[in-house]
Design a protein around this motif. Structure first.
Motif, short mmCIF file in Angstrom:
data_model
loop_
_atom_site.label_atom_id
_atom_site.label_comp_id
_atom_site.label_asym_id
_atom_site.label_seq_id
_atom_site.Cartn_x
_atom_site.Cartn_y
_atom_site.Cartn_z
N ALA A 55 57.46 8.60 108.82
CA ALA A 55 56.20 8.73 109.54
C ALA A 55 56.33 8.05 110.89
O ALA A 55 56.78 6.90 110.97
N HIS A 56 55.96 8.76 111.94
CA HIS A 56 56.03 8.22 113.30
C HIS A 56 54.59 7.95 113.77
O HIS A 56 53.79 8.89 113.89
N VAL A 57 54.30 6.70 114.05
CA VAL A 57 52.98 6.28 114.50
C VAL A 57 53.15 5.67 115.88
O VAL A 57 53.89 4.69 116.05
N ARG A 58 52.47 6.24 116.87
CA ARG A 58 52.70 5.79 118.25
C ARG A 58 51.38 5.49 118.94
O ARG A 58 50.51 6.36 119.06
N LEU A 59 51.23 4.24 119.39
CA LEU A 59 50.07 3.86 120.19
C LEU A 59 50.20 4.50 121.57
O LEU A 59 51.27 4.46 122.17
N ASN A 60 49.10 5.07 122.08
CA ASN A 60 49.20 5.85 123.31
C ASN A 60 48.07 5.52 124.28
O ASN A 60 47.28 6.37 124.66
N ARG A 61 48.01 4.24 124.67
CA ARG A 61 47.09 3.80 125.73
C ARG A 61 47.87 2.92 126.71
O ARG A 61 47.53 1.75 126.91
N PRO A 62 48.92 3.44 127.31
CA PRO A 62 49.78 2.59 128.14
C PRO A 62 49.04 1.93 129.30
O PRO A 62 49.38 0.80 129.69
N LYS A 63 48.03 2.61 129.88
CA LYS A 63 47.30 2.02 131.00
C LYS A 63 46.47 0.82 130.57
O LYS A 63 46.14 -0.04 131.39
N ALA A 64 46.16 0.74 129.27
CA ALA A 64 45.41 -0.41 128.72
C ALA A 64 46.32 -1.31 127.91
O ALA A 64 45.87 -2.04 127.03
N LEU A 65 47.62 -1.26 128.21
CA LEU A 65 48.62 -2.06 127.51
C LEU A 65 48.61 -1.78 126.01
O LEU A 65 48.91 -2.65 125.20
N ASN A 66 48.21 -0.54 125.65
CA ASN A 66 48.15 -0.11 124.25
C ASN A 66 47.28 -1.02 123.39
O ASN A 66 47.53 -1.17 122.19
N SER A 67 46.27 -1.60 124.03
CA SER A 67 45.30 -2.39 123.25
C SER A 67 44.52 -1.46 122.33
O SER A 67 44.34 -0.27 122.62
N ILE A 68 44.05 -2.01 121.22
CA ILE A 68 43.52 -1.18 120.14
C ILE A 68 41.99 -1.23 120.11
O ILE A 68 41.37 -2.30 120.00
N THR A 69 41.39 -0.07 120.20
CA THR A 69 39.94 0.08 120.14
C THR A 69 39.49 0.20 118.69
O THR A 69 40.31 0.46 117.79
N PRO A 70 38.20 0.04 118.43
CA PRO A 70 37.71 0.26 117.06
C PRO A 70 38.04 1.64 116.52
O PRO A 70 38.35 1.80 115.34
#
Length: 256
Positions: A13-28
């Protein structure tokens, strides 16, 4: 484009955070999606291993996106429950590899520490900035840091809020491998290949046994019977492993 990319290939399973402009910070919303993904990873017998990575070269993850203010109180535990911060702790049944580059800070650092294997780019920097910016709370990252790093190294990170480069932390066992950024994904895939070459049921049983008695005395762990190990003894993969060994060939696992 989704803030989290998810796919399955060759039992990985490949799981990739994709908010590079926000330093991949995690939203709710990302937390909720990650919770769904971890549930699928744990429950899907066709998934034997997972890789958590992030888009961009600048950051793996800077932790929780705190721009939402009061909305933060409504989120599930950070990282979709992996960290246990803010909600129930999710115990992922399958092995998890974190591929880390750039800034790995605060809750992002903790998410990486929740992985079983950490592969880091030589650009990686780890830090716990909470005390420096005055937002320390019920912060699980300090508890993981003090358990996974030598006492004085962990306390320096916790108390100063300063970042440390991966080259400084690697000798203390924080990561399994350091590679050039260009090789990060291939290195993570190589580790996944090593894991999926083994019996998936044996790997899952071994992970559960190792981690479930981590806080107990050795005598307790040695005398504990583990359901997953007991169940594995009657699996088809046990027979396949013995047959493949006698026939001097690679086993063909079915996870049954």
């Amino acid at each position: 484009m989704s803030d989290i990319e998810f796919s399955i290939s060759d039992h990985i399973a490949h799981v990739r955070l994709n908010r590079p402009k926000a330093l991949n910070s995690i939203t709710p919303e990302m937390d909720n999606r990650l919770a769904e993904i971890w549930s699928q990873v744990s429950d899907d017998p066709d998934i034997w291993c997972a890789i958590l990575s992030a888009e961009g070269e600048k950051a793996f993850c800077a932790g929780a996106d705190i721009s939402g203010g009061a909305e933060m109180k409504q989120r599930v535990a950070l990282g979709g429950g992996l960290t246990g911060i803010g909600g129930p702790l999710v115990k992922l049944k399958k092995p998890l590899i974190a591929a880390v580059q750039g800034y790995c800070l605060g809750g992002g650092f903790e998410i990486a520490m929740c992985a079983d294997i950490i592969v880091a780019a030589d650009t990686a920097q780890f830090g716990l900035p909470e005390t420096r910016v005055g937002i320390i709370g019920e912060c699980g990252v300090v508890h993981r840091a003090i358990r996974q790093l030598p006492h004085h190294i962990a306390m320096a990170l916790i108390l100063t809020g300063e970042r440390m480069k991966v080259a400084e932390l690697a000798p203390y066992g924080l990561v399994n491998e350091v590679v050039p950024f260009a090789d990060l994904q291939s290195a993570a895939l190589a580790w996944a290949g090593k894991i999926t070459a083994s019996s998936p049921l044996a790997v899952q049983a071994a992970k559960e046994a190792a981690l479930s008695r981590l806080s107990d005395p050795l005598e307790v762990a040695l005398t504990t019977k583990f359901e997953a190990i007991e169940a594995y003894a009657a699996s088809n993969d046990v027979k396949e492993g013995m047959t493949a060994f006698s026939e001097k060939r690679k086993p063909v696992w079915t996870a049954t």
